[in-house]
Design a protein around this motif. Structure first.
Motif, PDB file in Angstrom:
ATOM      1  N   GLY A   1       0.834  -1.187   0.000  1.00  0.00           N
ATOM      2  CA  GLY A   1       0.000   0.000   0.000  1.00  0.00           C
ATOM      3  C   GLY A   1       0.870   1.238   0.000  1.00  0.00           C
ATOM      4  N   GLU A   2       0.279   2.337  -0.342  1.00  0.00           N
ATOM      5  CA  GLU A   2       0.971   3.626  -0.338  1.00  0.00           C
ATOM      6  C   GLU A   2       0.044   4.673   0.272  1.00  0.00           C
ATOM      7  N   LEU A   3       0.629   5.697   0.815  1.00  0.00           N
ATOM      8  CA  LEU A   3      -0.110   6.841   1.328  1.00  0.00           C
ATOM      9  C   LEU A   3       0.503   8.088   0.719  1.00  0.00           C
TER      10      LEU A   3
ATOM     11  N   TYR B   1       0.832   1.236   4.809  1.00  0.00           N
ATOM     12  CA  TYR B   1       1.071   2.498   4.116  1.00  0.00           C
ATOM     13  C   TYR B   1       2.460   2.938   4.428  1.00  0.00           C
TER      14      TYR B   1
ATOM     15  N   GLY C   1      -5.015   7.007   0.649  1.00  0.00           N
ATOM     16  CA  GLY C   1      -4.424   5.679   0.683  1.00  0.00           C
ATOM     17  C   GLY C   1      -4.629   4.963  -0.634  1.00  0.00           C
TER      18      GLY C   1
END
Length: 115
Positions: free
Chosen positions: A65-67, A115, A74
């Motif tokens: 995941g990325e933030l 994240y 998100g």
């Protein structure tokens, strides 16, 4: 993953969840392993088109995941996602938008993602 480190348990975890849902609870399952952005969005859209108000849906995502630090948005990173390239990720907002248009009686999302 092409732009991220490989995850050692994501595939096995997804298979185990699908197996329990199918064997123990009688769910019909659709397993998308190593899903690209297209594969994941297509599976969600297929569910939206085929489910009725008598159906329940559980979506399980195991992956990176990325933030976005600027927007605080998100993202799920599909197998073809690239670092520093948000256009290759799937935003939580896009996932919610698809899920919110479903006729399913119950929808649950389990996201095993950092994240």
């Amino acid at each position: 993953y092409t732009g991220y480190t490989a995850l050692s348990t994501a595939r096995a975890d997804a298979r185990a969840v699908a197996d329990v849902l199918k064997r123990r609870y009688g769910f019909e399952t659709r397993l998308v392993l190593d899903g690209s952005r297209y594969d994941i969005l297509s599976a969600l859209n297929d569910a939206r088109e085929s489910l009725s108000d008598k159906d329940s849906l559980l979506v399980y995502f195991a992956g990176h995941g990325e933030l976005d630090a600027g927007t605080r948005e998100g993202y799920w990173v599909p197998v073809d996602g690239r670092k520093q390239a948000p256009s290759t990720w799937i935003s939580n907002r896009a996932i919610s938008d698809i899920l919110n248009t479903m006729s399913a009686r119950q929808v649950m999302v389990v996201a095993d993602s950092c994240y």
